[in-house]
Design a protein around this motif. Structure first.
Motif, short mmCIF file in Angstrom:
data_model
loop_
_atom_site.label_atom_id
_atom_site.label_comp_id
_atom_site.label_asym_id
_atom_site.label_seq_id
_atom_site.Cartn_x
_atom_site.Cartn_y
_atom_site.Cartn_z
N LEU A 13 43.01 64.11 -74.40
CA LEU A 13 43.88 64.82 -75.34
C LEU A 13 45.06 65.47 -74.64
O LEU A 13 46.18 65.47 -75.16
CB LEU A 13 43.07 65.87 -76.11
CG LEU A 13 41.96 65.34 -77.03
CD1 LEU A 13 41.37 66.47 -77.84
CD2 LEU A 13 42.47 64.23 -77.92
N LEU A 14 44.83 66.03 -73.47
CA LEU A 14 45.92 66.71 -72.76
C LEU A 14 46.95 65.74 -72.20
O LEU A 14 48.02 66.15 -71.77
CB LEU A 14 45.36 67.59 -71.65
CG LEU A 14 44.61 68.83 -72.12
CD1 LEU A 14 44.05 69.61 -70.93
CD2 LEU A 14 45.51 69.74 -72.95
N SER A 15 46.64 64.44 -72.21
CA SER A 15 47.64 63.46 -71.79
C SER A 15 48.69 63.23 -72.88
O SER A 15 49.69 62.55 -72.66
CB SER A 15 46.96 62.13 -71.45
OG SER A 15 46.41 61.52 -72.62
N SER A 16 48.46 63.82 -74.05
CA SER A 16 49.40 63.67 -75.17
C SER A 16 50.68 64.45 -74.89
O SER A 16 50.64 65.55 -74.32
CB SER A 16 48.76 64.19 -76.45
OG SER A 16 49.73 64.35 -77.47
N GLY A 32 53.83 72.92 -76.73
CA GLY A 32 53.22 74.16 -77.19
C GLY A 32 51.85 74.03 -77.81
O GLY A 32 51.31 75.01 -78.33
N PHE A 33 51.25 72.83 -77.77
CA PHE A 33 49.95 72.62 -78.39
C PHE A 33 48.81 72.50 -77.38
O PHE A 33 47.70 72.13 -77.75
CB PHE A 33 49.97 71.36 -79.26
CG PHE A 33 50.87 71.45 -80.47
CD1 PHE A 33 50.47 72.15 -81.59
CD2 PHE A 33 52.11 70.85 -80.46
CE1 PHE A 33 51.29 72.24 -82.71
CE2 PHE A 33 52.95 70.93 -81.56
CZ PHE A 33 52.54 71.62 -82.69
N GLY A 34 49.08 72.82 -76.11
CA GLY A 34 48.06 72.63 -75.08
C GLY A 34 46.79 73.41 -75.36
O GLY A 34 45.67 72.87 -75.25
N ASP A 35 46.91 74.70 -75.72
CA ASP A 35 45.73 75.51 -75.99
C ASP A 35 44.94 74.97 -77.18
O ASP A 35 43.70 74.94 -77.16
CB ASP A 35 46.14 76.96 -76.25
CG ASP A 35 46.62 77.66 -74.99
OD1 ASP A 35 46.32 77.17 -73.88
OD2 ASP A 35 47.30 78.71 -75.11
N LEU A 90 44.88 71.86 -78.23
CA LEU A 90 44.23 70.61 -77.82
C LEU A 90 42.93 70.89 -77.09
O LEU A 90 41.94 70.18 -77.26
CB LEU A 90 45.17 69.79 -76.95
CG LEU A 90 46.32 69.08 -77.68
CD1 LEU A 90 47.36 68.58 -76.68
CD2 LEU A 90 45.80 67.94 -78.54
N ARG A 91 42.90 71.94 -76.27
CA ARG A 91 41.66 72.31 -75.57
C ARG A 91 40.59 72.77 -76.57
O ARG A 91 39.40 72.45 -76.43
CB ARG A 91 41.94 73.41 -74.54
CG ARG A 91 42.77 72.94 -73.36
CD ARG A 91 42.97 74.06 -72.34
NE ARG A 91 43.75 73.60 -71.21
CZ ARG A 91 45.08 73.64 -71.15
NH1 ARG A 91 45.78 74.12 -72.19
NH2 ARG A 91 45.72 73.20 -70.08
N LYS A 92 41.01 73.53 -77.59
CA LYS A 92 40.06 73.98 -78.61
C LYS A 92 39.52 72.78 -79.40
O LYS A 92 38.34 72.74 -79.73
CB LYS A 92 40.74 74.98 -79.55
CG LYS A 92 41.07 76.31 -78.89
CD LYS A 92 41.78 77.23 -79.88
CE LYS A 92 42.15 78.55 -79.23
NZ LYS A 92 42.88 79.45 -80.16
N VAL A 93 40.40 71.83 -79.71
CA VAL A 93 39.96 70.64 -80.43
C VAL A 93 38.98 69.84 -79.58
O VAL A 93 37.97 69.34 -80.08
CB VAL A 93 41.17 69.79 -80.85
CG1 VAL A 93 40.72 68.44 -81.40
CG2 VAL A 93 42.01 70.52 -81.90
N ALA A 94 39.28 69.71 -78.29
CA ALA A 94 38.36 69.00 -77.39
C ALA A 94 36.99 69.67 -77.37
O ALA A 94 35.95 69.00 -77.42
CB ALA A 94 38.95 68.95 -75.98
N ALA A 95 36.98 71.02 -77.33
CA ALA A 95 35.71 71.74 -77.35
C ALA A 95 34.98 71.53 -78.68
O ALA A 95 33.75 71.41 -78.71
CB ALA A 95 35.96 73.23 -77.11
#
Length: 344
Positions: A86-89, A95-98, A100-105
């Protein structure tokens, strides 16, 4: 993980392949889990690999993600794989990095519950051909907006909770992720997934239906998830949705939709305009209306605003994976015009 001597590795390659008179961009991606011993690679366990003939970016996700090892020990590696994917997006740099981490979790938590239930079949249905993760890149801006509205709602004393209606939902990836992220919130009471491919309520799904069985798993989802079969392109579908869902909502309704093709985006905007109970709309259009609409000189009405089809339709089609038609510049201009009309 230096303590366990394990790491996730990802390889990518991009090259041109000639098919007839056309050159096609091909991406090859492989992800594997590496185990180290004495500073050297001792084992390599391939998680997935894919070769894609579309001209996609490095965020393109695997067709074989549903084949990740199915056991408790794989959870940590799986979580690392999802987050890396996801973080490769490009969204991570916008501004969506945080988030994306929540979505991954959230995805990891969903998978972990299914692992504990021994329900690998449901996971494979959600992940089929990597669809769940691919769609995350489309849904993140909508998720961000819904979370913003929920935070505002929670700050209002005594406010009635939202009912979220997911238009053209497919199997419900967007609602499933949102329900996981909003598990503790009292500002959302339930999600209603609307798609013409669902079976009617209390009917056994047939092979051509989206099977809603995963929405009914006891104790699985953190919010109520239910489904309805309505055709959003028809006036009768709008009436049924208004009568059976919108009119019965405890509080205001949030309409959400991603990848709504052509006229579906217009119908979503009309639904929002026609029903005051719908107080929020988060919409991500997909393709433009067909060029035949422009040839017929169609003009659509959205409230008091008129949308001439000639301003938003482009000629063209895909032939053996190759786009034959309007230039990318013209497509972007027409898509921008389409979005502006829908917001008018």
């Amino acid at each position: 993980d230096s303590d366990a001597g394990r790491a996730m590795a990802k390889w990518e390659a991009k090259f041109k392949s000639k098919r007839g008179s056309h050159h096609q961009t091909v991406w090859f991606v492989q992800v594997a889990a590496l185990t180290f011993k004495d500073g050297l690679v001792d084992e390599l366990e391939e998680y997935w690999h894919t070769k894609c003939g579309d001209d996609v970016g490095s965020s393109e996700l695997p067709h074989k993600g549903d084949q990740v090892a199915w056991n408790q020990e794989s959870e940590r590696d799986f979580q690392a794989w999802v987050q890396q994917s996801l973080l490769s997006s490009p969204l991570s740099e916008r501004g969506f990095g945080d988030l994306l981490r929540k979505v991954a979790a959230a995805i990891g938590a969903i998978r972990a519950r299914l692992v504990r239930k021994g329900d690998g079949q449901t996971w494979k249905r959600l992940m089929t051909r990597g669809r769940l993760l691919r769609e995350v890149h489309q849904m993140v801006p909508v998720i961000a907006k819904v979370l913003e509205w929920v935070n505002e709602r929670e700050a209002m004393d005594g406010a009635e909770p939202f009912t979220v209606v997911d238009l053209a939902s497919g199997p419900g990836h967007l609602s499933i992720i949102l329900s996981e992220l909003l598990g503790e919130s009292r500002a959302v009471v339930r999600f209603v997934l609307v798609d013409s491919a669902f079976p009617q309520l209390n009917m056994e799904p047939q092979s051509h239906h989206i099977n809603p069985g995963h929405l009914k798993l006891p104790g699985m989802w953190r919010k109520e998830l239910t489904h309805r079969r309505y055709d959003l392109k028809s006036s009768s579908g709008h009436r049924q949705l208004a009568e059976h869902v919108l009119a019965r909502a405890r509080g205001p309704v949030v309409l959400i939709g991603i990848n709504l093709c052509g006229m579906l985006s217009l119908r979503a905007a009309q639904l929002f305009n026609d029903h005051p109970v719908c107080t929020r709309l988060a919409l991500k259009p997909c393709c433009l209306p067909p060029i035949q609409m422009a040839k017929k000189q169609c003009v659509w009405r959205l409230g008091s605003h008129l949308i001439p089809a000639c301003e938003v339709c482009v000629p063209g089609k895909f032939v053996k994976g190759q786009w034959i038609g309007a230039s990318e510049i013209e497509q972007r201009e027409k898509f921008s015009a389409w979005c502006s009309h829908l917001q008018a």
